[in-house]
Design a protein around this motif. Structure first.
Motif, PDB file in Angstrom:
ATOM      1  N   ALA A 148       4.443 -10.109  10.766  1.00 51.60           N
ATOM      2  CA  ALA A 148       4.516  -8.667  11.229  1.00 51.60           C
ATOM      3  C   ALA A 148       4.337  -7.947  12.273  1.00 51.60           C
ATOM      4  O   ALA A 148       5.276  -7.284  12.753  1.00 51.60           O
ATOM      5  CB  ALA A 148       4.734  -7.840   9.466  1.00 51.60           C
ATOM      6  N   SER A 149       3.647  -8.819  12.608  1.00 56.30           N
ATOM      7  CA  SER A 149       2.792  -8.160  13.926  1.00 56.30           C
ATOM      8  C   SER A 149       3.315  -8.262  14.381  1.00 56.30           C
ATOM      9  O   SER A 149       3.482  -7.063  15.592  1.00 56.30           O
ATOM     10  CB  SER A 149       1.065  -8.568  13.867  1.00 56.30           C
ATOM     11  OG  SER A 149       0.321  -8.538  12.631  1.00 56.30           O
ATOM     12  N   HIS A 192       0.071  -0.200   8.793  1.00 52.48           N
ATOM     13  CA  HIS A 192      -0.957  -1.175   9.091  1.00 52.48           C
ATOM     14  C   HIS A 192      -1.471  -1.552  10.637  1.00 52.48           C
ATOM     15  O   HIS A 192      -1.182  -0.511  11.791  1.00 52.48           O
ATOM     16  CB  HIS A 192       0.260  -2.430   8.828  1.00 52.48           C
ATOM     17  CG  HIS A 192      -0.842  -3.388   9.073  1.00 52.48           C
ATOM     18  ND1 HIS A 192      -1.135  -4.569  10.246  1.00 52.48           N
ATOM     19  CD2 HIS A 192      -1.397  -4.049   7.436  1.00 52.48           C
ATOM     20  CE1 HIS A 192      -1.949  -4.867   9.565  1.00 52.48           C
ATOM     21  NE2 HIS A 192      -2.136  -5.236   8.777  1.00 52.48           N
ATOM     22  N   SER A 194      -1.853  -3.387  12.245  1.00 50.51           N
ATOM     23  CA  SER A 194      -1.081  -3.654  13.507  1.00 50.51           C
ATOM     24  C   SER A 194      -0.729  -3.875  14.578  1.00 50.51           C
ATOM     25  O   SER A 194       0.171  -3.171  15.603  1.00 50.51           O
ATOM     26  CB  SER A 194       0.315  -4.825  13.113  1.00 50.51           C
ATOM     27  OG  SER A 194       0.353  -4.361  12.530  1.00 50.51           O
ATOM     28  N   GLY A 244       6.357   0.737   2.258  1.00 53.61           N
ATOM     29  CA  GLY A 244       5.061   0.468   1.434  1.00 53.61           C
ATOM     30  C   GLY A 244       3.697   0.201   2.357  1.00 53.61           C
ATOM     31  O   GLY A 244       3.298  -0.959   2.756  1.00 53.61           O
ATOM     32  N   THR A 246       0.022  -0.888   3.278  1.00 52.97           N
ATOM     33  CA  THR A 246      -1.028  -1.446   3.086  1.00 52.97           C
ATOM     34  C   THR A 246      -2.201  -0.628   2.301  1.00 52.97           C
ATOM     35  O   THR A 246      -2.577  -1.622   0.668  1.00 52.97           O
ATOM     36  CB  THR A 246      -1.789  -2.558   3.942  1.00 52.97           C
ATOM     37  OG1 THR A 246      -0.843  -2.228   5.262  1.00 52.97           O
ATOM     38  CG2 THR A 246      -2.673  -3.182   3.854  1.00 52.97           C
ATOM     39  N   ASP A 271       8.918  -1.778   8.940  1.00 51.73           N
ATOM     40  CA  ASP A 271       8.127  -2.193   8.867  1.00 51.73           C
ATOM     41  C   ASP A 271       8.033  -2.684   7.542  1.00 51.73           C
ATOM     42  O   ASP A 271       7.056  -1.408   6.646  1.00 51.73           O
ATOM     43  CB  ASP A 271       6.642  -2.625   9.792  1.00 51.73           C
ATOM     44  CG  ASP A 271       5.874  -2.967   8.799  1.00 51.73           C
ATOM     45  OD1 ASP A 271       5.782  -4.143   7.946  1.00 51.73           O
ATOM     46  OD2 ASP A 271       4.530  -3.069   9.364  1.00 51.73           O
ATOM     47  N   ASN A 300       7.794  -9.643   5.024  1.00 55.96           N
ATOM     48  CA  ASN A 300       7.999 -11.093   5.171  1.00 55.96           C
ATOM     49  C   ASN A 300       8.383 -11.564   4.256  1.00 55.96           C
ATOM     50  O   ASN A 300       7.434 -11.850   3.014  1.00 55.96           O
ATOM     51  CB  ASN A 300       6.242 -10.902   5.658  1.00 55.96           C
ATOM     52  CG  ASN A 300       6.135 -10.676   6.720  1.00 55.96           C
ATOM     53  OD1 ASN A 300       6.484 -10.528   7.664  1.00 55.96           O
ATOM     54  ND2 ASN A 300       4.319 -10.283   6.775  1.00 55.96           N
ATOM     55  N   HIS A 302       7.097 -14.116   3.758  1.00 55.70           N
ATOM     56  CA  HIS A 302       5.804 -15.231   3.315  1.00 55.70           C
ATOM     57  C   HIS A 302       4.562 -14.111   3.239  1.00 55.70           C
ATOM     58  O   HIS A 302       3.614 -14.688   2.108  1.00 55.70           O
ATOM     59  CB  HIS A 302       5.241 -15.680   4.750  1.00 55.70           C
ATOM     60  CG  HIS A 302       5.062 -14.691   5.932  1.00 55.70           C
ATOM     61  ND1 HIS A 302       4.792 -14.829   6.966  1.00 55.70           N
ATOM     62  CD2 HIS A 302       4.088 -13.863   5.513  1.00 55.70           C
ATOM     63  CE1 HIS A 302       4.152 -13.905   7.642  1.00 55.70           C
ATOM     64  NE2 HIS A 302       3.483 -12.867   7.009  1.00 55.70           N
TER      65      HIS A 302
ATOM     66  N   GLY B 352      -2.190 -12.467  10.963  1.00 54.66           N
ATOM     67  CA  GLY B 352      -2.392 -13.845   9.938  1.00 54.66           C
ATOM     68  C   GLY B 352      -2.784 -14.941  10.456  1.00 54.66           C
ATOM     69  O   GLY B 352      -1.973 -14.907  11.157  1.00 54.66           O
TER      70      GLY B 352
HETATM   71  C1  PLP Z   1       2.862  -2.705   6.025  1.00 52.85           C
HETATM   72  C2  PLP Z   1       2.054  -4.342   6.535  1.00 52.85           C
HETATM   73  N1  PLP Z   1       2.842  -3.994   7.697  1.00 52.85           N
HETATM   74  C3  PLP Z   1       2.148  -5.857   8.581  1.00 52.85           C
HETATM   75  C4  PLP Z   1       1.658  -6.134   8.113  1.00 52.85           C
HETATM   76  C5  PLP Z   1       0.630  -7.671   8.371  1.00 52.85           C
HETATM   77  O1  PLP Z   1       0.849  -8.699   8.279  1.00 52.85           O
HETATM   78  P1  PLP Z   1       0.953  -9.774   8.917  1.00 52.85           P
HETATM   79  O2  PLP Z   1       0.195 -11.000   8.259  1.00 52.85           O
HETATM   80  O3  PLP Z   1       2.513 -10.734   8.879  1.00 52.85           O
HETATM   81  O4  PLP Z   1       1.306  -9.554  10.490  1.00 52.85           O
HETATM   82  C6  PLP Z   1       0.763  -5.553   6.927  1.00 52.85           C
HETATM   83  C7  PLP Z   1      -0.293  -7.180   5.869  1.00 52.85           C
HETATM   84  O5  PLP Z   1      -0.289  -6.734   4.523  1.00 52.85           O
HETATM   85  C8  PLP Z   1       1.611  -4.779   6.415  1.00 52.85           C
HETATM   86  O6  PLP Z   1       1.191  -4.668   4.371  1.00 52.85           O
END
Ligand code: PLP
Ligand code: PLP
Lengths: 476, 476
Positions: A148-149, A192, A194, A244, A246, A271, A300, A302, B352
């Motif tokens: 997702a990042s 997040h 990221s 949603g 984190t 996201d 994700n 995943h 990740g």
């Molecule tokens: C809302 C949200 N965005 C992004 C991420 C980052 O995910 P990724 O590890 O796939 O980059 C997370 C991870 O927990 C998240 O909760």
């Protein structure tokens, strides 16, 4: 290693894997090793002569498992889930054998085409409007990102190139760096980390905005920030709405934010990394109302859809802006069919890519939509079950309403008590949680993570929490 | 899917995979499908009810294999190799089962620690100086990136943050964007397109410099460019030296470049994506003379060292600059042991990460250094064998000296003839090559790619090339 040995080895590994997962409940969820534990367990250098596979197999428990945090233990409640399923593991075996690098259509047509169609399957499954899908016949479509990042960064780059293009036309006298220094993006302060990273990477300002008392970013707040920045001479270009978060699984007011973005010519990225999987179930789609106003959407599989890492599903209405951001095409990557199918290398940060859509295909077929829905509903029900236990004890309070598989709870009272509570819980070693802190309120997060989690595991979790609370409060 | 079915499915897949790879020579290397072939072969939506695994198994040939470009066919000579081996496939099964997300030490100690030690094994194996390795006791060490493209970007970000830090101290009156607009990086004009991309992504200028007549970037050229840019008021900050260019496998004059970088306070990154694997063999290490002058070094075991994608090995002398570039750390990612082991999330673009070091461990142990060396030497010998065949036919010439597993050759004479030659060769469907063009000279690249390639395959390749040449020249 010859084929014959491989078959023996792979089959022994299949047995080991099944054994590991079926009995994972019995393992200590977080290992008790100290940093540096592993180096003394193995030689200092690679062996000169080959070893037999049985030697490697023998070392797995001793060297690896002794230091593994078991993310798929039903007693693991930390972070958010990461997916794991049998169909997905087998799909990766096939992906490993084909081992093509699908950077262009010709580099392996099946790799690109299955991805295009699987992203359509998946998009339909979560109720995404047709304007995001390849089957709509336009340029829109989905792509599997690693994380997702990366999706957040890719969307930011698309937004940047779209806005640069427009501003250059309006102000031909400005340099790239002048424009760049004026660009500003926005997200919930609960977004997040990221998102902030994407800003750092892309070299643009990102403002984090204060959410309302339910941790939701509201349209009005965004509009005010945009107005303020325009007055300062800045150029708003990008918004990330989180479905949603984190910390506490809050949902931004997408419908409101979407209107603000559309009327200000700002790229809206969604996201939904964790919560997006829940949209398989129609009863949760109210949380993505307004999705049609976005330019890009990501979640994700995943995390919460039983597809092993790495599989982050992203859809783009206008991938041309991403392609534009990466427009470098040497001869050895060109081919005759260019243009008639997406060359996914232009849709992502890395050049190379594995055949990841096989995982999606296997999981969707071998579970079926029905069982994927069941899986999501069960996790949410387990979260509500823990919520109920928690609310039945008047020493506890919830920090946030439970909507998905996450329960944010705390002892009424001081942060210090809750910090002590967490240390105590994790210290007992039966379950594993991580904390969070929002507006200076420290709380504990219990996320339903494993596909093996049952009510009895929640009972144990609650017993651990309660016993730890007893200890902490007795010491006060 | 239950454990019992998984075991059946995984074992059937192991048999299929072995069968596929052992008989891959008999498959048509590039499929004859047209864009859009796949969609009509499968349903428009995911099934509601689960299907049996046998149904999926039955579809693999029909849906997938009919559209696969077989990168591991001994008749595949395009691009550069991508790795594939039995030990690596089995390691990924285990990685899939553990399925931890190793973003921090505590998130799975084994995942971080095996990576640290494997990167030491690997570094020693290719003769990297101790100052790049974790075992030296300082902050230096290795990390597995997804791709070489990401490594180049990560190094650029490190270089940027190191230089920004310095320049901010020297010129506290300058803004970030002012500094950013002055930063300039350099690479050979023959560097991989991912270097240019890294510049685009990082929002900095990257100048491509003209190599000498052997396609090598020389120290003098670099020094001149740096002097010129300093006179213009720019700030040189980053150089990528390529060991083994993508087009023709040329090697930059690392030793010269290293001196220039060191005396100008410029970060030197080495991209040895393909050729780096050859440094397992001491007789090729002369090509990396001067490596100790670099700040970061990268090569892809996933290209030429039998470790399946994704496994790009990167070492950093001062990872602190990368960590600095990504300095965002929310509470839910903090842990008690922070600082005593690397938290790899700070060393990479995504958050990740999978347990990828298992692949390295399995491959190094199950091959042993000796067999990995044999593998490299065999590929290089096969390239020389093709070179000999080529040079025995006076209609042909080499574009570049053969040092690794790549032969760059052409028909003497016009580019058009060579374009026709390539079309003819690929059109016959027996082997697959891609072309390149350097200084307006179009040539064909024959890369030894598969671990199954034997002299007899080279004979066939040569027969195809010769027959195609006969046809092309007959038409002239
Ligand atoms: C809302 C949200 N965005 C992004 C991420 C980052 O995910 P990724 O590890 O796939 O980059 C997370 C991870 O927990 C998240 O909760
Ligand atoms: C010299 C060089 N650098 C970088 C790359 C890109 O590698 P990756 O796909 O790992 O990003 C290649 C790929 O062929 C290459 O030859």
């Amino acid at each position: 290693m010859e084929a014959k040995e491989f078959k023996e080895f792979a089959k022994a590994m299949a047995d080991y894997v099944a054994e590991y997962l079926e009995n994972i409940r019995d393992r200590q969820v977080v290992p008790s090793v100290k940093p540096g534990y592993l180096r003394p367990l193995i030689p200092e250098q690679a062996p000169v002569k080959p070893e037999p596979w049985t030697a490697v197999m023998d070392d797995i428990e001793r060297v690896i498992m002794s230091g593994v945090t078991h993310w798929h233990s039903p007693r693991f409640f930390a972070y958010f889930p990461t997916a794991n399923s049998y169909p997905s593991i087998v799909a990766d075996m096939l992906s490993g054998a084909i081992a093509c690098i699908g950077f262009s259509w010709i580099a392996s047509p099946a790799c690109t085409e299955l991805e295009v169609v699987m992203m359509d399957w998946l998009g339909q499954m979560i109720g995404l409007p047709d304007e995001f899908l390849a089957r709509s016949g336009g340029e829109a479509g989905g792509v599997i990102q690693g994380t997702a990042s990366e999706a957040t960064l890719v969307a930011l780059l698309g937004a940047k190139s779209r806005t640069m293009h427009r501003v250059k036309e309006e102000h031909p006298e400005w340099t790239e760096y002048q424009i760049l220094s004026k660009l500003v993006g926005y997200c919930n302060s609960q977004a997040h980390s990221s998102v902030e990273r994407a800003g750092l990477l892309g070299g643009v300002q990102l403002r984090t905005l204060k959410p309302d008392d339910k941790r939701r970013l509201r349209g009005e707040t965004l509009q005010e920030a945009i107005d303020e920045d325009i007055r300062k001479g800045l150029i708003p270009f990008y918004v990330v709405a989180t479905l949603g978060t984190t910390s506490s699984c809050a949902f931004d007011a997408l419908d409101e934010i979407g209107d603000v973005c559309n009327s200000n010519n700002v790229w809206l990225h969604i996201d939904a990394a964790y919560a997006g999987s829940a949209f398989i179930c129609p009863e949760y789609r109210y949380l993505m109302k307004g999705v049609e106003k976005a330019d890009s959407f990501n979640f994700n599989p995943h995390k919460w859809m039983l597809v092993n890492f790495d599989c982050s599903a992203m859809w783009l209405k206008q991938p041309r802006w991403i392609v534009d951001a990466f427009n470098v095409d040497p001869l050895y990557l060109k081919h005759d069919q260019q243009g008639s199918a997406p060359d996914y290398r232009h849709w992502q940060i890395p050049l190379g890519r594995r055949f990841r859509s096989l995982k999606l295909w296997f999981v969707m077929r071998l579970y079926g939509v029905e069982n994927l829905q069941k899986f999501i509903r069960k996790h949410i029900a387990l979260a509500h079950y823990f919520e109920k236990l928690c609310l039945g004890d008047e020493r506890f309070e919830l920090f946030e309403e439970v909507t998905m598989g996450l329960v944010c709870f705390r002892l009424k009272g001081s942060n210090e008590n809750n910090e002590a509570l967490l240390r105590r819980i994790n210290g007992r070693g039966k379950i594993h949680l991580v904390p969070s802190k929002v507006d200076d309120v420290y709380f504990l997060r219990l996320a339903i993570c494993s596909r093996f989690t049952e009510e009895s595991d929640i009972d144990i979790a609650w017993k651990e929490v309660k016993a730890s609370a007893d200890e902490v409060l007795a010491e006060n």
